[in-house]
Design a protein around this motif. Structure first.
Motif, PDB file in Angstrom:
ATOM      1  N   LEU A  40       0.372  -5.781  -1.498  1.00 16.23           N
ATOM      2  CA  LEU A  40      -0.465  -6.113  -1.710  1.00 16.23           C
ATOM      3  C   LEU A  40      -0.839  -5.716  -3.439  1.00 16.23           C
ATOM      4  N   VAL A  41       0.835  -5.370  -3.981  1.00 17.00           N
ATOM      5  CA  VAL A  41       0.940  -5.277  -5.230  1.00 17.00           C
ATOM      6  C   VAL A  41       0.837  -6.531  -5.419  1.00 17.00           C
ATOM      7  N   ARG A  42       1.050  -7.322  -5.096  1.00 16.35           N
ATOM      8  CA  ARG A  42       1.718  -8.922  -5.634  1.00 16.35           C
ATOM      9  C   ARG A  42       0.701  -9.657  -5.265  1.00 16.35           C
ATOM     10  N   ARG A  43      -0.083  -9.336  -4.330  1.00 14.69           N
ATOM     11  CA  ARG A  43      -1.345 -10.422  -4.391  1.00 14.69           C
ATOM     12  C   ARG A  43      -2.581 -10.183  -4.623  1.00 14.69           C
ATOM     13  N   GLU A  44      -2.740  -8.477  -5.324  1.00 15.69           N
ATOM     14  CA  GLU A  44      -3.828  -8.623  -5.861  1.00 15.69           C
ATOM     15  C   GLU A  44      -3.278  -7.730  -7.543  1.00 15.69           C
ATOM     16  N   GLN A  45      -2.359  -8.094  -7.807  1.00 16.52           N
ATOM     17  CA  GLN A  45      -1.546  -7.606  -9.202  1.00 16.52           C
ATOM     18  C   GLN A  45      -1.768  -6.449  -9.775  1.00 16.52           C
ATOM     19  N   ILE A  46      -1.524  -5.548  -9.215  1.00 18.64           N
ATOM     20  CA  ILE A  46      -1.850  -3.929  -8.939  1.00 18.64           C
ATOM     21  C   ILE A  46      -0.965  -3.543 -10.401  1.00 18.64           C
ATOM     22  N   ASP A  47      -1.309  -2.805 -11.584  1.00 20.01           N
ATOM     23  CA  ASP A  47      -0.963  -2.492 -12.572  1.00 20.01           C
ATOM     24  C   ASP A  47      -0.631  -1.273 -12.741  1.00 20.01           C
ATOM     25  N   VAL A  48      -0.705  -0.305 -11.297  1.00 21.74           N
ATOM     26  CA  VAL A  48      -0.259   1.146 -11.548  1.00 21.74           C
ATOM     27  C   VAL A  48      -0.437   1.056 -10.090  1.00 21.74           C
ATOM     28  N   ILE A  49       0.847   2.613  -9.634  1.00 27.46           N
ATOM     29  CA  ILE A  49       0.242   3.047  -8.089  1.00 27.46           C
ATOM     30  C   ILE A  49       0.456   4.332  -8.563  1.00 27.46           C
ATOM     31  N   HIS A  50      -0.524   5.118  -7.788  1.00 30.41           N
ATOM     32  CA  HIS A  50      -0.124   6.666  -7.971  1.00 30.41           C
ATOM     33  C   HIS A  50       0.488   7.054  -6.347  1.00 30.41           C
ATOM     34  N   ALA A  51       0.999   7.313  -6.731  1.00 29.33           N
ATOM     35  CA  ALA A  51       1.391   8.471  -4.956  1.00 29.33           C
ATOM     36  C   ALA A  51       1.336  10.241  -5.266  1.00 29.33           C
ATOM     37  N   HIS A  52       0.471  10.551  -3.981  1.00 30.68           N
ATOM     38  CA  HIS A  52      -0.103  11.886  -4.224  1.00 30.68           C
ATOM     39  C   HIS A  52       0.320  13.010  -3.107  1.00 30.68           C
ATOM     40  N   SER A  53       2.033  12.243  -2.740  1.00 33.27           N
ATOM     41  CA  SER A  53       2.831  13.302  -1.534  1.00 33.27           C
ATOM     42  C   SER A  53       3.967  12.660  -2.088  1.00 33.27           C
ATOM     43  N   ARG A  54       5.480  13.230  -1.682  1.00 34.45           N
ATOM     44  CA  ARG A  54       7.207  12.612  -1.458  1.00 34.45           C
ATOM     45  C   ARG A  54       6.744  11.472  -0.330  1.00 34.45           C
ATOM     46  N   ALA A  61       4.646   9.130   0.454  1.00 30.44           N
ATOM     47  CA  ALA A  61       4.117   8.095  -0.802  1.00 30.44           C
ATOM     48  C   ALA A  61       4.535   7.506  -1.462  1.00 30.44           C
ATOM     49  N   SER A  62       5.646   8.646  -2.744  1.00 30.60           N
ATOM     50  CA  SER A  62       6.278   8.722  -3.285  1.00 30.60           C
ATOM     51  C   SER A  62       7.588   7.622  -2.980  1.00 30.60           C
ATOM     52  N   TRP A  63       8.078   7.609  -2.258  1.00 37.91           N
ATOM     53  CA  TRP A  63       9.013   7.410  -1.482  1.00 37.91           C
ATOM     54  C   TRP A  63       9.375   5.716  -1.293  1.00 37.91           C
ATOM     55  N   PHE A  74      10.506   2.399  -2.971  1.00 38.39           N
ATOM     56  CA  PHE A  74      11.588   1.255  -3.131  1.00 38.39           C
ATOM     57  C   PHE A  74       9.957   0.032  -2.926  1.00 38.39           C
ATOM     58  N   ALA A  75       8.510  -0.219  -2.634  1.00 46.26           N
ATOM     59  CA  ALA A  75       7.876  -1.623  -2.697  1.00 46.26           C
ATOM     60  C   ALA A  75       8.050  -1.536  -4.012  1.00 46.26           C
ATOM     61  N   LEU A  76       8.874  -0.930  -5.020  1.00 46.68           N
ATOM     62  CA  LEU A  76       8.264  -1.418  -6.356  1.00 46.68           C
ATOM     63  C   LEU A  76       9.683  -2.060  -6.997  1.00 46.68           C
ATOM     64  N   ARG A  77      10.589  -2.464  -6.557  1.00 43.80           N
ATOM     65  CA  ARG A  77      11.762  -1.872  -6.468  1.00 43.80           C
ATOM     66  C   ARG A  77      11.617  -3.902  -7.043  1.00 43.80           C
ATOM     67  N   GLY A  78      12.290  -3.632  -8.102  1.00 43.14           N
ATOM     68  CA  GLY A  78      12.407  -5.272  -8.973  1.00 43.14           C
ATOM     69  C   GLY A  78      11.456  -5.810  -9.807  1.00 43.14           C
ATOM     70  N   ASN A 128      16.450  15.302  -3.864  1.00 41.56           N
ATOM     71  CA  ASN A 128      16.055  15.286  -4.328  1.00 41.56           C
ATOM     72  C   ASN A 128      15.971  15.360  -5.981  1.00 41.56           C
ATOM     73  N   SER A 129      17.358  16.208  -6.030  1.00 40.52           N
ATOM     74  CA  SER A 129      18.254  16.196  -7.751  1.00 40.52           C
ATOM     75  C   SER A 129      18.652  14.801  -7.572  1.00 40.52           C
ATOM     76  N   LEU A 130      19.293  13.824  -7.312  1.00 41.50           N
ATOM     77  CA  LEU A 130      20.086  12.752  -7.420  1.00 41.50           C
ATOM     78  C   LEU A 130      19.466  11.850  -7.286  1.00 41.50           C
ATOM     79  N   VAL A 131      19.022  11.460  -6.593  1.00 41.83           N
ATOM     80  CA  VAL A 131      17.514  10.151  -6.626  1.00 41.83           C
ATOM     81  C   VAL A 131      15.751  10.828  -6.836  1.00 41.83           C
ATOM     82  N   ASP A 132      15.491   9.727  -7.945  1.00 42.54           N
ATOM     83  CA  ASP A 132      13.951   9.727  -8.192  1.00 42.54           C
ATOM     84  C   ASP A 132      13.680   9.301  -7.756  1.00 42.54           C
ATOM     85  N   ILE A 133      12.641   9.357  -7.181  1.00 41.89           N
ATOM     86  CA  ILE A 133      11.936   8.542  -6.100  1.00 41.89           C
ATOM     87  C   ILE A 133      10.653   8.628  -6.852  1.00 41.89           C
TER      88      ILE A 133
END
Length: 617
Positions: A71-85, A87-89, A93-97, A116-121
């Motif tokens: 969806l990000v690639r097809r619709e040229q999304i500018d920003v993702i807003h996640a509302h739970s851990r 969703a953030s997780w 990984f969907a935005l890697r690269g 939670n402390s070592l991996v900032d998702i």
């Protein structure tokens, strides 16, 4: 902007209401919005896609990641807003690269484990919904404070709510009613069970006309002790126990309720509707909300969130005593408290702050390095006899400009920066080495010397002017120091020449006071009036503000934001990156005897870090 919300929506929690409200607010402003959640039946006009975001199984997570990435690639999304851990997780990984930023809203305390402390998702920017949550993320989860923005959940309050409150409370047939509103599972369910056992029975016996309403989802998950107590209450008091469950008519129930017990969004909506609230959340009992206690109670999201891990035991005898006191003298909350709540949680204001956070995340990703913001004042023909050393001669300033050009530094304005941030200009065109040249006070030599030199090099800058056009010399210096000579300020026609040349005009108060030494109402007037006067006189939009003497504090910064400025620029203080704090942008003093070496240092990406190390600020 093209915005994608990703959220868990197994049931309609406060986080879901928050996401839907943001989506509708931003759609109304012309932004394009998508939502991916467990449900595709949310009450929004945004494009909805259904995915089991709440399912943490790795097979489902992989499917979610692929869906989001496509969806990000097809619709040229500018920003993702996640509302739970969860969703953030998957969003992380969907935005890697991909060059797309991730913003996460954290609605509650996070588990204290190593991952939670070592991996900032959580992405490029994190929105904490209250002060205690921000402190928890910094001190216990060890997140970078510069990434965290405190923005409360936004609420839309009824326009005619005050009239409705009076009508309902004066109606002869309006019964005395206490309502617990919230989920009946987890920690909230345990609170509800204790109320059913320890608080509601004595109140129902003491107040024969009292009704108790139980409003919220997941009622079937009420703890066993709560179910037993509820059954006993129904047997003893019959129809006076109103088991409502989930309802879309929470405003209607608030209008018929004398006292609300709840936390989070429930408490906000109830107070905004004028209903007294006992703030009882998963973390603590914060008591009856009043004007005096509002700030502290709001910091805990009305008892839902503690700053540090602590026992959550509640004295339900105190809850009973507070409820009894309110029911003995029922009535709406003070108008001042209701207005305080409505200002703090105002939905349009919150939506604007969130949009600013999207922009900040976008620019933090596109321009991760420190952007030099240089501060000049006078550009005279010859050296000046002044102790303030706030000048660079015309000849030396020409050398500065030649140096900038040789180093391939590209001058931009804050207004230019905003155009990249909000998507008006493509990020691909953002300069590789941007620099912002600012000039304070508007001295006449800026017109005679500065403007021609800048035009010669094809550069534009930011000119900070006073709103009071009657001030024609540097009275804040010359009137208090007999050794300081008068320096003339430009007239209106000369100021217009900068606007015509494409410069940004910024505000610098009405009369150049030290804002932190003034009573806040006076400081606020200086800030607000300067913007209005300059926009009217010069027929240009003012987006940035310069603090006289670089002097600011949190109340003054709040006043600058409230006045409608996108940036507040300081002197020698501020974040490591422009987006760390838009209301306190670090500016670099420029002096008469700058050398090639000092110009190199002050325009280098590492200068802000160096300055903090050397000056400890």
């Amino acid at each position: 902007m093209r915005i994608l919300h990703v959220l868990s929506a197994e049931f309609f929690a406060g986080s879901v209401a928050y996401a839907v409200q943001l989506a509708e607010a931003h759609r109304a402003q012309g932004h394009t919005v998508w939502m991916i959640s467990d449900s595709n039946q949310l009450l929004t006009g945004a494009t909805q896609l259904k995915a089991a975001i709440s399912d943490r199984g790795y097979g489902q997570r992989i499917q979610n990641i692929r869906l989001i990435r496509r969806l990000v690639r097809r619709e040229q999304i500018d920003v993702i807003h996640a509302h739970s851990r969860a969703a953030s997780w998957v969003s992380h990984f969907a935005l890697r690269g991909l060059p797309v930023p991730l913003v996460s809203t954290v609605h509650g305390r996070q588990h204290l484990h190593t991952a939670n402390s070592l991996v900032d998702i959580y992405g490029d920017k994190i929105i904490a919904i209250c002060g205690n949550l921000r402190e928890h993320l910094i001190t216990e989860i060890k997140m970078s404070a510069a990434k965290i923005v405190e923005i409360p959940n936004g609420v839309t309050f009824g326009v005619n709510e005050e009239l409705r409150i009076k009508e309902e409370l004066t109606a002869n047939n309006s019964p005395l009613r206490i309502a617990f509103i919230g989920r009946f599972n987890g920690g909230k369910g345990e609170r509800a069970a204790a109320l059913l056992e320890q608080v509601f029975p004595p109140l129902l016996r003491e107040f024969p006309q009292l009704r108790v309403a139980l409003i919220g989802g997941e009622l079937e998950h009420l703890p066993p002790a709560g179910k037993t107590a509820l059954a006993q209450l129904q047997a003893d008091f019959g129809e006076r126990i109103e088991v409502v469950g989930f309802t879309k008519d929470v405003p209607g129930w608030l209008a018929r309720t004398s006292l609300v017990i709840g936390a989070g969004r429930v408490a906000i909506e109830a107070l905004g509707a004028g209903r007294p609230v006992l703030a009882l959340g998963e973390a603590s009992y914060a008591g009856l909300v009043s004007e005096a206690t509002f700030a502290a109670v709001a910091a805990s999201n009305f008892g839902d969130i503690s700053a540090v891990l602590a026992p959550s035991a509640v004295d339900f005898a105190a809850v009973l005593a507070d409820a009894r006191a309110v029911l003995r003298q029922p009535g709406p909350v003070a108008a001042a408290l209701r207005q305080q709540v409505q200002r703090h949680y105002n939905s349009p204001t919150v939506a604007a702050r969130v949009l600013e956070t999207y922009q900040a995340a976008r620019m933090s990703k596109a321009a991760p390095n420190f952007i030099p913001v240089l501060m000049y004042h006078k550009i005279p023909d010859a050296p000046l006899a002044t102790k303030h050393q706030i000048y660079v001669t015309k000849e030396k300033f020409a050398r500065h400009l030649a140096y900038f050009r040789k180093q391939k530094l590209t001058p931009i304005t804050f207004a230019d920066y905003l155009k990249f941030a909000n998507g008006e200009l493509p990020l691909a065109d953002f300069p590789r080495r941007p620099i912002i040249l600012t000039f304070d006070d508007g001295y006449t030599d800026n017109y005679t010397n500065l403007l021609p030199l800048m035009q010669q090099f094809g550069y534009r800058g930011v000119l900070y002017l006073l709103g009071d056009a009657e001030i024609r010399y540097n009275k804040w210096d010359a009137d208090f120091d007999p050794t300081e000579s008068r320096s003339e300020i430009m007239d209106l026609a000369q100021k217009h020449a900068f606007v015509a040349a494409g410069w940004e005009i910024g505000a610098h108060t009405m009369s150049h006071p030290r804002l932190t030494t003034l009573p806040l109402p006076e400081a606020t007037a200086e800030i607000q009036r300067s913007k209005a006067e300059l926009e009217a006189a010069l027929r240009t939009t003012i987006v940035s503000f310069a603090y006289p003497y670089g002097d600011c504090n949190e109340p003054v910064k709040t006043a600058v934001r409230a006045a409608g400025f996108a940036f507040g620029v300081a002197t020698d203080t501020g974040g490591m990156h422009l987006e760390d704090d838009r209301m306190q942008v670090f500016r670099i003093n420029m002096f008469p005897h700058e050398t090639t070496s000092s110009l190199f240092k002050k325009t280098s990406p590492w200068y802000r870090s160096y300055y903090r190390w050397k000056r400890r600020k």
